[in-house]
Motif scaffolding. Structure first.
Motif, PDB file in Angstrom:
ATOM      1  N   ARG A  45       9.820  -2.652  34.767  1.00 46.53           N
ATOM      2  CA  ARG A  45       8.809  -3.670  34.558  1.00 46.53           C
ATOM      3  C   ARG A  45       8.201  -3.449  33.178  1.00 46.53           C
ATOM      4  O   ARG A  45       7.773  -2.342  32.845  1.00 46.53           O
ATOM      5  CB  ARG A  45       7.704  -3.562  35.622  1.00 46.53           C
ATOM      6  N   GLY A  46       8.201  -4.511  32.364  1.00 50.11           N
ATOM      7  CA  GLY A  46       7.683  -4.338  31.011  1.00 50.11           C
ATOM      8  C   GLY A  46       7.764  -5.613  30.207  1.00 50.11           C
ATOM      9  O   GLY A  46       7.603  -6.718  30.731  1.00 50.11           O
ATOM     10  N   PHE A  47       8.043  -5.450  28.925  1.00 55.15           N
ATOM     11  CA  PHE A  47       8.039  -6.570  27.981  1.00 55.15           C
ATOM     12  C   PHE A  47       9.392  -6.587  27.261  1.00 55.15           C
ATOM     13  O   PHE A  47       9.593  -5.875  26.276  1.00 55.15           O
ATOM     14  CB  PHE A  47       6.887  -6.408  26.990  1.00 55.15           C
ATOM     15  N   PRO A  48      10.337  -7.392  27.755  1.00 56.53           N
ATOM     16  CA  PRO A  48      11.713  -7.362  27.223  1.00 56.53           C
ATOM     17  C   PRO A  48      11.789  -7.619  25.723  1.00 56.53           C
ATOM     18  O   PRO A  48      12.540  -6.942  25.019  1.00 56.53           O
ATOM     19  CB  PRO A  48      12.412  -8.469  28.023  1.00 56.53           C
ATOM     20  N   GLN A  49      11.036  -8.630  25.230  1.00 54.95           N
ATOM     21  CA  GLN A  49      11.135  -8.956  23.804  1.00 54.95           C
ATOM     22  C   GLN A  49      10.706  -7.763  22.939  1.00 54.95           C
ATOM     23  O   GLN A  49      11.280  -7.515  21.880  1.00 54.95           O
ATOM     24  CB  GLN A  49      10.265 -10.168  23.459  1.00 54.95           C
ATOM     25  N   GLN A  50       9.701  -7.029  23.404  1.00 52.41           N
ATOM     26  CA  GLN A  50       9.254  -5.866  22.630  1.00 52.41           C
ATOM     27  C   GLN A  50      10.330  -4.794  22.591  1.00 52.41           C
ATOM     28  O   GLN A  50      10.539  -4.137  21.559  1.00 52.41           O
ATOM     29  CB  GLN A  50       7.968  -5.293  23.230  1.00 52.41           C
ATOM     30  N   LEU A  51      11.039  -4.603  23.708  1.00 48.29           N
ATOM     31  CA  LEU A  51      12.085  -3.577  23.723  1.00 48.29           C
ATOM     32  C   LEU A  51      13.260  -3.991  22.838  1.00 48.29           C
ATOM     33  O   LEU A  51      13.867  -3.141  22.156  1.00 48.29           O
ATOM     34  CB  LEU A  51      12.552  -3.328  25.160  1.00 48.29           C
ATOM     35  N   VAL A  52      13.595  -5.295  22.803  1.00 49.15           N
ATOM     36  CA  VAL A  52      14.619  -5.774  21.872  1.00 49.15           C
ATOM     37  C   VAL A  52      14.198  -5.471  20.439  1.00 49.15           C
ATOM     38  O   VAL A  52      15.013  -5.075  19.592  1.00 49.15           O
ATOM     39  CB  VAL A  52      14.860  -7.290  22.057  1.00 49.15           C
TER      40      VAL A  52
END
Length: 555
Positions: free
Chosen positions: A442-449
């Protein structure tokens, strides 16, 4: 035994060397002179007198420590002199001497509070001993008086100092109360039993905003059973501070107040013993919003750096799509010619001979056109899909992050980042991936990209000629472990500790902002994880990212 005999040995040697003055009174010259010599041999200052009147006059003008006087004398006897001297100095010590004293004389001597009485005739040794004891006694009185005065002065000074410190303490308490009352941060002072001893208005307001059953106040005891996540976080933070006796810091997002809070717990010590802790709460909402905007700006900066490569990646499929469309246009022209011929015969009611039709089909190579058109359409669709995927990935990467956490597929984020950086990597870098089956986070996909894009671009720039980029994901107990390793130039050890600092870069001017790794560090930290780097010059660099499967997140 004289009054002082029991305590004479307690007087120090230094006190016996102090100046000591004796007033010696006797009307017999034959006795007076030997006694003066004895006293002078003892080191005393001796003032002789032959009558009471003479002695009284001397006493009034000269400092005297001890008086030794005969009882029966002309011009003022010893008892009269003792009474006069006592009226001037009630603490004066007097040794009386007499060879003819009767009962009444002795009664008067007692009434004058004599130190002692010497019956004449007496030996010089007895006299010497009696005077030495009396002198020791007088010195002890002087010493005690001096100590008493010194102690009194110390008490006065101590009281003055206490009054001054008390006043200063009250002033500082008022000043601290004013600071805490006007502070734009929350403050609570709590003892080891979690009883609140001080709380400022900002913190009280925060508890009210959160919706606690009753406002927190002095005397309340924090409990782990608080219903709201914020109260539970406060209790857990204070418990950790109490157990470790070290400062503890936590961050949390509070959905009820839409605030991003920074919590610090500090141990309080009194005389070397822990006596409680202080909790400070800062509202970092505006800073968090600025950080989100900074992340977005960094994304756009990354897109700017990738623009040339992305354009190239779009141009390649567009080139063969354009070529295929040109060919298909030619095929359509030939098919249109065939259709026109067939329509002419149909309009005249004639039928085209089979032989002529066969020749026409062979001339136009209709069979090849039909086969090649299918292939061209498939290739064109593939090219358009490649362009569409690049555009989708760019839109996903560039759009603002959601405020709420969502499902996060780490492997998909890596694939999206590789697609965005394909042109940066494909000419000089061999990409090797080993992506294991890992849990959805659970998190923020765009930030990890964004994190992976930064790491991949940095790796490509560290391998300008040729190299290998290895990306591995694996489950590791309660974490997901991601390692990104390149075989580039490496980072010097003196520089390695600074690579996550804002605005720090080892790249040439115009090649980087120095914010990529700093922002990446913040993103991983926001996910409750860690990112570390190890490197050897000339061998390469490895970034290790750990993301918890079940991060502790306060919403």
């Amino acid at each position: 035994m004289t009054p002082f005999e029991a305590t004479a040995t307690a007087v120090s040697a230094t006190s016996s060397s102090d100046p000591f003055s004796v007033l010696l009174v006797d009307d017999e010259e034959a006795l007076l002179q030997p006694l003066v010599e004895v006293l002078e041999d003892l080191g005393y200052t001796v003032t002789p007198a032959k009558s009471g009147n003479e002695a009284l006059a001397i006493f009034k003008s000269t400092p005297i420590d001890l008086v030794v006087t005969d009882v029966r004398m002309p011009n003022g006897d010893g008892n009269w002199l003792g009474k006069q001297l006592r009226s001037l100095d009630p603490n004066l010590q007097i040794i009386f001497m007499s060879g003819y004293a009767d009962f009444s004389d002795l009664c008067m001597i007692v009434n004058n509070h004599a130190y002692s009485f010497l019956q004449k005739p007496f030996g010089l040794d007895s006299f010497r001993s009696e005077v030495k004891q009396a002198a020791a006694y007088v010195r002890s009185i002087h010493s005690n008086n001096q100590k008493s005065r010194s102690l009194s002065e110390q008490v006065v000074r101590a009281r003055q100092e206490l009054a001054f410190r008390t006043e200063r303490l009250e002033i500082e308490q008022e000043r601290l109360a004013g600071i805490l009352a006007d502070a734009t941060f929350g403050f609570i002072a709590i003892d080891d039993a979690f009883t609140v001893h001080n709380v400022n208005p900002w913190m009280t307001s925060l508890f009210a905003e959160i919706g606690v059953d009753r406002p927190i106040a002095v005397g309340d005891t924090l409990a782990a059973e608080y219903s709201c996540p914020f109260c539970a976080k406060v209790f857990a933070l204070c418990s950790a501070c109490r157990d470790t006796r070290e400062p503890v810091t936590e961050y949390m997002e509070c959905s009820k107040t839409e605030k991003y809070l920074e919590l610090h717990a500090y141990p309080l010590n009194f005389r070397g013993e822990q006596s409680g802790f202080a909790l400070l709460v800062n509202d970092k909402t505006e800073l968090q919003q600025l950080q989100v905007r900074l992340h977005q700006t960094a994304k756009l900066a990354s897109i700017g750096e990738l623009a040339a490569g992305v354009a190239h990646e779009i141009n390649n499929p567009l080139a063969f799509v354009r070529s295929n469309l040109h060919t298909l246009n030619e095929y359509v022209t030939e098919l249109a010619a065939l259709a026109s011929t067939l329509y002419k015969f149909a309009d005249n009611g004639d039928s085209l001979p089979a032989l002529d039709l066969t020749k026409l089909l062979e001339k136009l190579d209709i069979k090849y056109i039909m086969q090649d058109s299918t292939s061209l359409v498939e290739e064109t669709n593939d090219g358009i899909e490649r362009v569409a995927k690049i555009v989708r990935d760019l839109k996903t990467f560039a759009r603002a992050d959601n405020a709420e956490r969502e499902d996060l597929n780490v492997n998909q984020a890596i694939s999206d980042a590789l697609n965005l950086t394909r042109n940066e990597l494909k000419y000089t870098v061999t990409v090797q991936t080993d992506l294991a089956e890992i849990p959805i986070l659970r998190g923020f996909p765009q930030q990890l990209v964004q994190v992976f894009t930064n790491l991949f671009v940095n790796a490509a720039q560290a391998m300008p000629e040729k190299g290998t980029l290895t990306i591995i994901t694996a489950p590791d107990n309660d974490d997901v472990l991601i390692t990104v390793t390149d075989t580039g130039s490496g980072i010097e050890e003196t520089v390695l500790s600074r690579i996550f600092d804002p605005f720090y870069t080892t790249k040439a001017p115009g090649k980087g902002t120095g914010m990529g790794l700093s922002i990446s560090f913040g993103i991983i930290e926001r996910h409750g994880g860690t990112i570390t780097a190890s490197s050897k010059v000339g061998i390469g660099t490895t970034f290790e990212i750990r993301l918890p499967v079940n991060p502790v997140v306060e919403e």
